[in-house]
Motif scaffolding. Sequence first.
Motif, PDB file in Angstrom:
ATOM      1  N   ASP A  92       0.697  -1.109  -0.166  1.00 36.12           N
ATOM      2  CA  ASP A  92       0.101   0.045   0.059  1.00 36.12           C
ATOM      3  C   ASP A  92       0.748   1.324   0.105  1.00 36.12           C
ATOM      4  N   LYS A  93       2.018   1.257   0.838  1.00 32.43           N
ATOM      5  CA  LYS A  93       2.832   2.333   0.811  1.00 32.43           C
ATOM      6  C   LYS A  93       3.483   2.779  -0.686  1.00 32.43           C
ATOM      7  N   LEU A  94       3.941   1.676  -1.308  1.00 37.18           N
ATOM      8  CA  LEU A  94       4.264   1.935  -2.556  1.00 37.18           C
ATOM      9  C   LEU A  94       3.403   2.423  -3.735  1.00 37.18           C
ATOM     10  N   MET A  95       1.985   1.825  -3.478  1.00 39.38           N
ATOM     11  CA  MET A  95       1.087   2.629  -4.478  1.00 39.38           C
ATOM     12  C   MET A  95       0.523   3.530  -3.934  1.00 39.38           C
ATOM     13  N   MET A  96       0.622   4.005  -2.865  1.00 43.61           N
ATOM     14  CA  MET A  96       0.257   5.619  -2.481  1.00 43.61           C
ATOM     15  C   MET A  96       1.462   6.420  -2.978  1.00 43.61           C
ATOM     16  N   PHE A  97       2.731   6.117  -2.987  1.00 43.77           N
ATOM     17  CA  PHE A  97       3.922   6.944  -3.044  1.00 43.77           C
ATOM     18  C   PHE A  97       3.806   7.089  -4.795  1.00 43.77           C
ATOM     19  N   MET A  98       3.500   6.173  -5.671  1.00 47.65           N
ATOM     20  CA  MET A  98       3.254   6.160  -6.880  1.00 47.65           C
ATOM     21  C   MET A  98       2.252   6.880  -7.189  1.00 47.65           C
ATOM     22  N   THR A 100       0.493   9.287  -5.441  1.00 51.22           N
ATOM     23  CA  THR A 100       0.579  10.733  -5.298  1.00 51.22           C
ATOM     24  C   THR A 100       1.633  11.502  -6.190  1.00 51.22           C
ATOM     25  N   ALA A 101       2.766  10.789  -6.744  1.00 47.71           N
ATOM     26  CA  ALA A 101       3.957  10.997  -7.536  1.00 47.71           C
ATOM     27  C   ALA A 101       3.208  11.552  -8.987  1.00 47.71           C
ATOM     28  N   LEU A 102       2.469  10.481  -9.448  1.00 45.09           N
ATOM     29  CA  LEU A 102       1.614  10.845 -10.673  1.00 45.09           C
ATOM     30  C   LEU A 102       0.741  12.102 -10.588  1.00 45.09           C
ATOM     31  N   ILE A 103       0.153  12.229  -9.178  1.00 49.21           N
ATOM     32  CA  ILE A 103      -0.646  13.280  -9.343  1.00 49.21           C
ATOM     33  C   ILE A 103       0.234  14.639  -9.469  1.00 49.21           C
ATOM     34  N   GLY A 140      -4.014  12.503  -0.258  1.00 44.29           N
ATOM     35  CA  GLY A 140      -2.875  11.419  -0.465  1.00 44.29           C
ATOM     36  C   GLY A 140      -2.055  11.700   0.621  1.00 44.29           C
ATOM     37  N   ALA A 141      -1.394  13.092   0.846  1.00 46.47           N
ATOM     38  CA  ALA A 141      -0.425  13.287   1.875  1.00 46.47           C
ATOM     39  C   ALA A 141      -1.056  12.843   3.207  1.00 46.47           C
ATOM     40  N   THR A 142      -2.382  13.147   3.339  1.00 48.70           N
ATOM     41  CA  THR A 142      -2.781  12.992   4.802  1.00 48.70           C
ATOM     42  C   THR A 142      -2.929  11.410   5.056  1.00 48.70           C
ATOM     43  N   VAL A 143      -3.301  10.789   4.061  1.00 47.89           N
ATOM     44  CA  VAL A 143      -3.112   9.201   4.210  1.00 47.89           C
ATOM     45  C   VAL A 143      -1.768   8.696   4.511  1.00 47.89           C
ATOM     46  N   SER A 146      -0.611   9.926   7.962  1.00 52.68           N
ATOM     47  CA  SER A 146      -1.159   9.173   9.213  1.00 52.68           C
ATOM     48  C   SER A 146      -0.763   7.609   9.095  1.00 52.68           C
ATOM     49  N   ASN A 147      -0.254   6.977   8.273  1.00 55.07           N
ATOM     50  CA  ASN A 147       0.324   5.650   8.163  1.00 55.07           C
ATOM     51  C   ASN A 147       1.822   5.823   8.459  1.00 55.07           C
ATOM     52  N   GLY A 148       2.284   6.952   8.507  1.00 55.42           N
ATOM     53  CA  GLY A 148       3.836   6.761   8.671  1.00 55.42           C
ATOM     54  C   GLY A 148       4.675   6.581   7.595  1.00 55.42           C
ATOM     55  N   TRP A 149       4.080   6.995   6.242  1.00 53.74           N
ATOM     56  CA  TRP A 149       4.719   6.458   5.109  1.00 53.74           C
ATOM     57  C   TRP A 149       5.435   7.801   4.271  1.00 53.74           C
ATOM     58  N   LEU A 150       5.224   9.027   5.043  1.00 56.34           N
ATOM     59  CA  LEU A 150       5.729  10.194   4.462  1.00 56.34           C
ATOM     60  C   LEU A 150       6.418  10.673   5.532  1.00 56.34           C
TER      61      LEU A 150
END
Length: 165
Positions: A92-98, A100-103, A140-143, A146-150
Amino acid sequence: MSGWFGDKRPLSAIEITHLFLNLQRNALGKAVMIGFSQVAQSKEVGKFMVRGKEIAFKHTEVFGSVLKDNDLPAPMSWDNEVTNSKIAPFSDKLMMFMTTALIGLSVGFYGTAMATSTRKDLSVHYVRLSAEIAKYAEDGATVMISNGWLEEPPLSEDRDKLANI
């Protein structure tokens, strides 16, 4: 007031290019969001991806309608290429990063398209759609936070705090 009321001039080659490419990017993004939503482990991430799919669909509709209104073809969607797999190839972390980068890239592409277009109706579309995806990026940044991924990126030194006064 041309471009707001009455007849609009035909699209320029550069405007057509940006419309077509932004439509194609959103069609691909929609397919990616469908796939990511199917394999997301967290409900929060899954909902975020479904929202991305809906936004990408809306943007393809906007760009496609402008092309069609000018008697130009719009590319087909990629939705039929998404399998029915529920097995996550990525975290999920990688999918979120990808995502938000595409956004972020999309905001840049929309800005470039807006800067090279002289038709006011296109500029309005790009401003409105950019604002929508900027809000999506913030969510997306908030997600991710909140999960400690950013993590906070490196910042410049605060010279006032370092001053010996």
